[in-house]
Design a protein around this motif. Structure first.
Motif, PDB file in Angstrom:
ATOM      1  N   GLN A 191       0.824  -1.211   0.000  1.00 24.05           N
ATOM      2  CA  GLN A 191       0.000   0.000   0.000  1.00 24.05           C
ATOM      3  C   GLN A 191       0.855   1.257   0.000  1.00 24.05           C
ATOM      4  O   GLN A 191       0.538   2.224  -0.691  1.00 24.05           O
ATOM      5  N   LYS A 192       1.941   1.234   0.743  1.00 23.29           N
ATOM      6  CA  LYS A 192       2.844   2.383   0.762  1.00 23.29           C
ATOM      7  C   LYS A 192       3.487   2.590  -0.608  1.00 23.29           C
ATOM      8  O   LYS A 192       3.650   3.724  -1.068  1.00 23.29           O
ATOM      9  N   GLN A 193       3.848   1.492  -1.261  1.00 23.51           N
ATOM     10  CA  GLN A 193       4.441   1.587  -2.597  1.00 23.51           C
ATOM     11  C   GLN A 193       3.488   2.234  -3.594  1.00 23.51           C
ATOM     12  O   GLN A 193       3.915   2.987  -4.471  1.00 23.51           O
ATOM     13  N   LYS A 194       2.188   1.929  -3.436  1.00 22.06           N
ATOM     14  CA  LYS A 194       1.184   2.401  -4.383  1.00 22.06           C
ATOM     15  C   LYS A 194       0.494   3.694  -3.947  1.00 22.06           C
ATOM     16  O   LYS A 194      -0.410   4.179  -4.632  1.00 22.06           O
ATOM     17  N   GLY A 195       0.914   4.255  -2.825  1.00 27.26           N
ATOM     18  CA  GLY A 195       0.304   5.491  -2.358  1.00 27.26           C
ATOM     19  C   GLY A 195      -1.110   5.308  -1.830  1.00 27.26           C
ATOM     20  O   GLY A 195      -1.906   6.261  -1.829  1.00 27.26           O
ATOM     21  N   LEU A 196      -1.421   4.106  -1.372  1.00 28.34           N
ATOM     22  CA  LEU A 196      -2.741   3.832  -0.814  1.00 28.34           C
ATOM     23  C   LEU A 196      -2.715   3.999   0.700  1.00 28.34           C
ATOM     24  O   LEU A 196      -1.645   4.073   1.309  1.00 28.34           O
ATOM     25  N   THR A 197      -3.876   4.066   1.311  1.00 28.73           N
ATOM     26  CA  THR A 197      -3.960   4.129   2.767  1.00 28.73           C
ATOM     27  C   THR A 197      -3.328   2.879   3.344  1.00 28.73           C
ATOM     28  O   THR A 197      -3.792   1.759   3.095  1.00 28.73           O
ATOM     29  N   ALA A 198      -2.269   3.035   4.111  1.00 32.57           N
ATOM     30  CA  ALA A 198      -1.500   1.898   4.613  1.00 32.57           C
ATOM     31  C   ALA A 198      -2.090   1.385   5.918  1.00 32.57           C
ATOM     32  O   ALA A 198      -1.520   1.575   7.004  1.00 32.57           O
ATOM     33  N   ASP A 199      -3.246   0.718   5.809  1.00 25.71           N
ATOM     34  CA  ASP A 199      -3.916   0.212   7.006  1.00 25.71           C
ATOM     35  C   ASP A 199      -3.827  -1.312   7.141  1.00 25.71           C
ATOM     36  O   ASP A 199      -4.319  -1.891   8.099  1.00 25.71           O
ATOM     37  N   GLY A 200      -3.206  -1.962   6.152  1.00 21.38           N
ATOM     38  CA  GLY A 200      -3.059  -3.413   6.232  1.00 21.38           C
ATOM     39  C   GLY A 200      -4.327  -4.182   5.946  1.00 21.38           C
ATOM     40  O   GLY A 200      -4.382  -5.396   6.146  1.00 21.38           O
ATOM     41  N   ILE A 201      -5.341  -3.495   5.445  1.00 17.97           N
ATOM     42  CA  ILE A 201      -6.614  -4.135   5.103  1.00 17.97           C
ATOM     43  C   ILE A 201      -6.721  -4.189   3.577  1.00 17.97           C
ATOM     44  O   ILE A 201      -6.568  -3.171   2.900  1.00 17.97           O
TER      45      ILE A 201
END
Length: 226
Positions: free
Chosen positions: A80-90
């Motif tokens: 998610q961090k790589q893709k710029g998404l919310t990094a919530d692990g869901i």
């Protein structure tokens, strides 16, 4: 006047009840969708697909076991961090889309599905033991539920370069009687391949890549691989 006040109070009470019910429905609706997301504690084929895809990307080093634990969560966060998404692990819809995960479901054993699966089984496994014929059918169905393959029966069978029988014309030959029953057994859930997504005949291929795949089962002349 008293009657008018009573009507107003009754209307206000009914409105309050309606709003409360709507709120409960809305909350439950949100909870349902929240629980439907893959997160820590989730299990199943979607989780397996997430783990497999993350492993292929070098982000996940754990077992591909379909159990969403903390290791899977941390790998999802990295992605998610790589893709710029919310990094919530869901693994919600946006994360799954970014992962390219789309998984089909095993089709019903309708006449048309049995016919199509039997045709490829007959072409690819003619002369093999009955169990081996069912296993070939199971491999095709396993691909439908795997993120690296098309999501439909016809999509898997007609995928470019997937089966030599499509190219060399064997697919159009008469279907053996045993292939029909093998197709039905595979569609009804029998998987002698042990979950394989590949198979090959070592006497007929020199392909180094397919020979490098981990062998799960050997049935007849075929090696069934993951």
């Amino acid at each position: 006047m008293l009657k008018k006040i009573t009507i107003v109070k009754t209307t206000a009470f009914m409105l309050a009840v309606a709003l409360a019910v709507s709120a409960i429905i809305y909350i439950n609706h949100d909870m349902y969708h929240a629980n439907a997301l893959s997160r820590v504690g989730s299990q199943g084929k979607e989780v397996t697909a997430i783990q497999q895809t993350l492993k292929e990307r070098g982000l996940y080093a754990g077992k591909v076991d379909g159990i969403y634990g903390n290791q899977t969560k941390q790998a999802v966060i990295k992605f998610q961090k790589q893709k710029g998404l919310t990094a919530d692990g869901i693994a919600g819809p946006r994360t799954l889309k970014a992962l390219g995960i789309s998984i089909g479901t095993i089709p019903a054993a309708t006449d048309s599905n049995v016919y199509l699966l039997a045709r490829i089984i007959s072409a690819e496994a003619r002369g093999e033991p009955y169990q081996g014929q069912v296993a070939v059918g199971a491999v095709i169905l396993n691909r439908i539920q795997h993120p690296s393959f098309p999501d439909t029966l016809s999509g898997v069978i007609y995928q470019d370069g997937a089966f030599t029988a499509i190219v060399d014309g064997q697919f159009n030959e008469a279907i053996s009687n045993s292939a029909y029953q093998a197709a039905r057994d595979a569609l009804n859930g029998w998987d002698p391949s042990g979950g394989a997504i590949y198979y090959y005949n070592p006497a007929k291929t020199t392909n180094k890549w397919i020979r490098s795949r981990p062998v799960i089962k050997i049935i007849g002349n075929h090696r069934f691989c993951s």
